[in-house]
Design a protein around this motif. Structure first.
Motif, PDB file in Angstrom:
ATOM      1  N   PHE A   1     -54.576   1.488   3.875  1.00 13.24           N
ATOM      2  CA  PHE A   1     -53.717   2.626   4.218  1.00 13.24           C
ATOM      3  C   PHE A   1     -52.434   2.130   4.876  1.00 13.24           C
ATOM      4  CE2 PHE A   1     -51.986   5.475   7.360  1.00 13.24           C
ATOM      5  CZ  PHE A   1     -51.786   6.631   6.627  1.00 13.24           C
ATOM      6  N   ASP A   2     -52.572   1.186   5.789  1.00  9.85           N
ATOM      7  CA  ASP A   2     -51.439   0.788   6.627  1.00  9.85           C
ATOM      8  C   ASP A   2     -50.417  -0.085   5.912  1.00  9.85           C
ATOM      9  OD1 ASP A   2     -52.058   1.877   9.363  1.00  9.85           O
ATOM     10  OD2 ASP A   2     -53.918   0.815   8.941  1.00  9.85           O
TER      11      ASP A   2
ATOM     12  N   ASN B   1     -60.029  10.322  10.582  1.00 11.20           N
ATOM     13  CA  ASN B   1     -58.749   9.902  11.182  1.00 11.20           C
ATOM     14  C   ASN B   1     -57.643  10.735  10.539  1.00 11.20           C
ATOM     15  OD1 ASN B   1     -56.299   8.647  11.788  1.00 11.20           O
ATOM     16  ND2 ASN B   1     -57.301   6.652  12.064  1.00 11.20           N
TER      17      ASN B   1
ATOM     18  N   ARG C   1     -54.665   9.275   8.509  1.00  9.88           N
ATOM     19  CA  ARG C   1     -54.858   8.658   7.178  1.00  9.88           C
ATOM     20  C   ARG C   1     -54.988   9.722   6.094  1.00  9.88           C
ATOM     21  NH1 ARG C   1     -58.561   3.388   8.833  1.00  9.88           N
ATOM     22  NH2 ARG C   1     -57.095   2.665  10.423  1.00  9.88           N
TER      23      ARG C   1
HETATM   24  C1  LIG Z   1     -56.114   6.136  12.688  1.00  3.75           C
HETATM   25  O1  LIG Z   1     -55.338   5.561  11.656  1.00  3.75           O
HETATM   26  C2  LIG Z   1     -54.120   4.975  12.126  1.00  3.75           C
HETATM   27  C3  LIG Z   1     -53.377   4.519  10.882  1.00  3.75           C
HETATM   28  O2  LIG Z   1     -54.144   3.602  10.160  1.00  3.75           O
HETATM   29  C4  LIG Z   1     -54.450   3.839  13.055  1.00  3.75           C
HETATM   30  O3  LIG Z   1     -53.256   3.264  13.534  1.00  3.75           O
HETATM   31  C5  LIG Z   1     -55.272   4.360  14.223  1.00  3.75           C
HETATM   32  O4  LIG Z   1     -55.675   3.299  15.033  1.00  3.75           O
HETATM   33  C6  LIG Z   1     -56.492   5.088  13.699  1.00  3.75           C
HETATM   34  N1  LIG Z   1     -57.165   5.723  14.810  1.00  3.75           N
HETATM   35  C7  LIG Z   1     -58.433   5.459  15.089  1.00  3.75           C
HETATM   36  C8  LIG Z   1     -59.010   6.217  16.236  1.00  3.75           C
HETATM   37  O5  LIG Z   1     -59.092   4.659  14.435  1.00  3.75           O
END
Ligand SMILES: *[C@@H]1O[C@H](CO)[C@@H](O)[C@H](O)[C@H]1NC(C)=O
Ligand SMILES: *[C@@H]1O[C@H](CO)[C@@H](O)[C@H](O)[C@H]1NC(C)=O
Ligand SMILES: *[C@@H]1O[C@H](CO)[C@@H](O)[C@H](O)[C@H]1NC(C)=O
Ligand SMILES: [Cu+2]
Length: 209
Positions: A65-66, A135, A138
Motif C-alpha cells: 500500500f505504502d 486500517n 488503507r
Molecule cells: C495504517 O496504515 C498507514 C498507511 O499504511 C500506516 O502508516 C499506519 O501505521 C497504519 N496504522 C496502523 C494502526 O497500523
C-alpha cells in the motif's frame, strides 16, 4: 462477475473444486482503457482472480500500500504477483487474449498496479480485499492518491529505483504472448499463478454470464 465452475475449469484446463473466479478486465475496450475493471474486488480464500488483457500492453504488478508503482519484492520478502507485459494486439489478431490467473491464499489486502508508462500514476491500480476496518488509511482512494504522486513506475522484476524509466525487464522472467509459462509467485499473496490465453469469443461469452 463469476464464471461457473464448469466454465472456469474448461478455461484453465484444470479440474477445480467449487471455486469462484473473479474476472478483472485489464485495459478495457470502453472509454476507460487505462483501468482495471472492477478495481475493487472482494475474494475469499481459495477464490481465483483471472485478469483478462483486453487492449494495449499492460501488466498486473503487486505492490505494498505504502509504495505504489514499485514491486512488493523491493520492500518485503514476498516475490509478489507479476504478469509481465501483455501486448494484446498480436494475440487478438489470432482471436485470443492473454490472461493471468492467481489464486487467493488469504484475505489480506492485495494492491496491484500497471507498470506500463505512467499508467500507475494515472490511476491504473486496484485492490483485492480492501479492509478499511483494519486500517481506515488503507483505502483504494488513498492508494490512488499515493500512486498519483509516485516518482517512478517499476516493472515487477525491478530490484531498484534506477530500473524505472528505462524499463529494464528480463525477458526470461516475463510471460510471452503465447503465455504458456506459469510464473512462480510465492508467499502469502497467491499460491498459484497461471498465464494463458483465452479465445476472445469465449471471453465475450463469459462476460455475459
Ligand atoms: C495504517 O496504515 C498507514 C498507511 O499504511 C500506516 O502508516 C499506519 O501505521 C497504519 N496504522 C496502523 C494502526 O497500523
Ligand atoms: C526477509 O527474510 C529475512 C530472513 O528470513 C529476514 O531476516 C528479514 O527480516 C525479512 N525481511 C522482511 C522485510 O520481512
Ligand atoms: C510492451 O511494453 C514493454 C514495456 O514498455 C515493451 O518493452 C514492449 O516492447 C512492449 N511490447 C509491445 C509488443 O509493444
Ligand atoms: Cu497499463
Amino acid at each position: 462477475m463469476h464464471f461457473s465452475t464448469l466454465f472456469a475449469s474448461a478455461l484453465m484446463g484444470a479440474v477445480a473444486s467449487a471455486q469462484t473466479v473473479h474476472v478483472v478486465s485489464v485495459g478495457s475496450t470502453g472509454d476507460a482503457p487505462l483501468t482495471f475493471s472492477p478495481n475493487n474486488v472482494d475474494a475469499a480464500e481459495g477464490d481465483m482472480i483471472q485478469f483478462q488483457f483486453r487492449t494495449g500492453n499492460h501488466t498486473v504488478t503487486q505492490s505494498t500500500f505504502d509504495q505504489p508503482c514499485m514491486p512488493i519484492s523491493m520492500f518485503t520478502n514476498n516475490t509478489g504477483i507479476y504478469s509481465g507485459f501483455q501486448p494484446v494486439e498480436a494475440s487478438a489478431a489470432m482471436g485470443e487474449i492473454p490472461t493471468y490467473t492467481i489464486s487467493i491464499a488469504n484475505t489480506n489486502p492485495l494492491w496491484f498496479y500497471c507498470s506500463q508508462g505512467m499508467h500507475c500514476q494515472g490511476g491504473m491500480v486496484m485492490v483485492v480485499n480492501e479492509n478499511t476496518e483494519a486500517n481506515s488509511t488503507r483505502s483504494l482512494d488513498n492508494f490512488v492518491q499515493l500512486a498519483a504522486a509516485a516518482t517512478v513506475n517499476l516493472p515487477g522484476d525491478a530490484t531498484s529505483i534506477d530500473q524505472g524509466e528505462t524499463g529494464t525487464t528480463d525477458p526470461s522472467e516475463t510471460t510471452g504472448a503465447d503465455g504458456t509459462e506459469a510464473t512462480g509467485a510465492t508467499g502469502a499473496a497467491a499460491g498459484l499463478t497461471v498465464s494463458g490465453m483465452l479465445a476472445a469469443v469465449g471471453a465475450a461469452a463469459a462476460l455475459m454470464l
